[in-house]
Enzyme design. Structure first.
Site, PDB file in Angstrom:
ATOM      1  N   SER A 149      34.897 -19.442 -10.755  1.00 23.41           N
ATOM      2  CA  SER A 149      35.133 -18.619  -9.663  1.00 23.41           C
ATOM      3  C   SER A 149      34.827 -18.574  -8.079  1.00 23.41           C
ATOM      4  O   SER A 149      35.273 -19.178  -7.129  1.00 23.41           O
ATOM      5  CB  SER A 149      34.990 -17.501 -10.734  1.00 23.41           C
ATOM      6  OG  SER A 149      36.254 -16.174  -9.836  1.00 23.41           O
ATOM      7  N   ASP A 225      42.518 -16.297 -19.467  1.00 20.68           N
ATOM      8  CA  ASP A 225      41.858 -15.529 -18.043  1.00 20.68           C
ATOM      9  C   ASP A 225      42.641 -14.523 -17.392  1.00 20.68           C
ATOM     10  O   ASP A 225      43.975 -14.124 -16.717  1.00 20.68           O
ATOM     11  CB  ASP A 225      41.647 -16.630 -16.841  1.00 20.68           C
ATOM     12  CG  ASP A 225      40.505 -16.426 -15.842  1.00 20.68           C
ATOM     13  OD1 ASP A 225      40.764 -15.303 -15.213  1.00 20.68           O
ATOM     14  OD2 ASP A 225      39.464 -17.467 -15.297  1.00 20.68           O
ATOM     15  N   HIS A 258      37.552 -15.331 -18.432  1.00 16.78           N
ATOM     16  CA  HIS A 258      37.198 -15.263 -17.241  1.00 16.78           C
ATOM     17  C   HIS A 258      35.589 -15.939 -17.402  1.00 16.78           C
ATOM     18  O   HIS A 258      34.914 -16.204 -16.817  1.00 16.78           O
ATOM     19  CB  HIS A 258      37.227 -15.218 -16.301  1.00 16.78           C
ATOM     20  CG  HIS A 258      37.095 -15.070 -14.978  1.00 16.78           C
ATOM     21  ND1 HIS A 258      37.769 -16.329 -14.423  1.00 16.78           N
ATOM     22  CD2 HIS A 258      36.136 -14.749 -13.900  1.00 16.78           C
ATOM     23  CE1 HIS A 258      37.155 -16.373 -13.398  1.00 16.78           C
ATOM     24  NE2 HIS A 258      36.482 -15.342 -13.212  1.00 16.78           N
TER      25      HIS A 258
HETATM   26  N1  LIG Z   1      33.681  -6.601 -11.576  1.00 19.38           N
HETATM   27  C1  LIG Z   1      34.938  -7.276 -11.894  1.00 19.38           C
HETATM   28  C2  LIG Z   1      34.474  -8.186 -13.226  1.00 19.38           C
HETATM   29  C3  LIG Z   1      34.007  -9.760 -12.185  1.00 19.38           C
HETATM   30  C4  LIG Z   1      33.547 -11.037 -12.810  1.00 19.38           C
HETATM   31  O1  LIG Z   1      34.573 -11.193 -14.214  1.00 19.38           O
HETATM   32  N2  LIG Z   1      32.697 -11.918 -12.356  1.00 19.38           N
HETATM   33  C5  LIG Z   1      32.638 -12.851 -13.092  1.00 19.38           C
HETATM   34  C6  LIG Z   1      32.599 -14.127 -11.633  1.00 19.38           C
HETATM   35  S1  LIG Z   1      34.432 -14.243 -11.324  1.00 19.38           S
HETATM   36  C7  LIG Z   1      31.322 -13.471 -13.867  1.00 19.38           C
HETATM   37  O2  LIG Z   1      30.830 -14.032 -14.139  1.00 19.38           O
HETATM   38  N3  LIG Z   1      30.193 -12.140 -13.814  1.00 19.38           N
HETATM   39  C8  LIG Z   1      29.232 -12.228 -14.704  1.00 19.38           C
HETATM   40  C9  LIG Z   1      29.466 -12.317 -16.044  1.00 19.38           C
HETATM   41  O3  LIG Z   1      31.138 -12.404 -16.414  1.00 19.38           O
HETATM   42  O4  LIG Z   1      28.711 -11.843 -16.645  1.00 19.38           O
HETATM   43  C10 LIG Z   1      35.902  -6.458 -12.817  1.00 19.38           C
HETATM   44  O5  LIG Z   1      35.416  -5.298 -13.202  1.00 19.38           O
HETATM   45  O6  LIG Z   1      37.027  -7.072 -12.941  1.00 19.38           O
END
Ligand SMILES: N[C@@H](CCC(=O)N[C@@H](CS)C(=O)NCC(=O)O)C(=O)O
Length: 280
Positions: A149, A225, A258
């Protein structure tokens, strides 16, 4: 050059470690993690830098991706930096989850107050590789880079800007055309200012048209995603690569979202892609 060990753990015959040090690039403390495979006890090994996404830390990839088992088999060292400086605190650095803390975007900011500390490009492309080459059994001629990402954006940009330093390149669901999507526009406007000409050096889509990587790039993308159509838009980078003559293996996967279950499902392919490129 000194680092402090936060913790170390035996893992698949190697060692998973977490470290902290005073960064010159970011003018403050930074944390990173390293997985040393068993082969590192006997000599210098190829080393992959993994750049994580928004809201992640130096722990996320090591805990969630399930990469160590195959890294141990292939003799790959894995390094994961934090996704932004955490100290000193800057005004508004935790106002949003997609900007500031946990969202350094792997660039060198030019705008106040970020420019003094948000220098993740200099940190990941120069300072951290120097530390790893000096203090760990890493072979600096066999460094690769990959990410997810925002970290996929970072990997593509750092790979394209430093093809001699990072000799293999891949990404999971990268923000590959940041100047054309809301996450990138928001970050670049605040870190780099409104002049879009300054953005092109930090945008993989623009960079690949100017100077292709030369070696093949692997990208995996889940089709379930939730950020695919608004933030990721892999078709834009695919078209740029085609125009530039850059070989891209863009694999689209039905049903994958994602998160790290997607990364876990294809991590082995990425490790093997890097191991083959860095062999010899
Ligand atoms: N906080 C965001 C999502 C953030 C997110 O998806 N981060 C990704 C990278 S862009 C990630 O790897 N999060 C950590 C995880 O899934 O453990 C939301 O509410 O949509």
């Amino acid at each position: 050059m000194t680092i402090e060990t936060i913790s170390e753990h035996r893992c698949f015959g190697g060692t998973q470690g977490f470290y902290r040090h005073a960064s010159t690039a970011c003018a403050g403390p930074m944390r990173f993690s390293v997985y040393r495979p068993p082969q590192a006890a006997r000599g210098h090994v190829p080393t992959l830098f993994f750049l994580a996404g928004l809201t992640c830390t130096e722990e996320t990839f090591m805990i969630k991706a399930g990469a160590q088992k195959i890294a141990a088999e292939l003799g790959l060292m894995l390094v994961a930096p934090d996704t932004s400086p955490r100290e000193p605190r800057l005004p508004g650095d935790d106002a949003d989850w997609d900007f500031g803390q946990g969202a350094g975007f792997y660039l060198d900011a030019t705008q106040a107050p970020w420019a003094a500390h948000y220098r993740m490009h200099d940190y990941v492309s120069r300072e951290l590789p120097e530390i790893v080459a000096k203090l760990f059994p890493a072979d600096p001629k066999r460094f690769g880079i990959f990410g997810h990402s925002m970290g996929g954006h970072g990997a593509l940009v750092l790979g394209l800007r430093h093809p001699q330093r990072f000799r293999s390149l891949s990404a999971f669901a990268p923000i590959s055309s940041p100047s054309q999507v809301p996450w990138g526009i928001k970050a670049f406007t605040q870190y780099l200012g409104p002049d879009r000409a300054a953005w092109t050096e930090w945008d993989a889509n623009a960079l690949v048209r100017k100077r292709p990587y030369g070696r093949p790039i692997l990208i995996d993308q889940g089709l379930a995603d939730k950020f695919l159509e608004t933030q990721l838009k892999p078709e834009l980078f695919e078209a740029a690569c085609k125009t530039a003559g850059q070989k891209l293996m863009l694999r689209r996967h039905e049903g994958y979202d994602h998160g790290y279950y997607f990364i876990e499902s294809f991590i082995e392919d990425h490790l093997r892609h890097h191991a083959a490129a860095l062999a010899g």
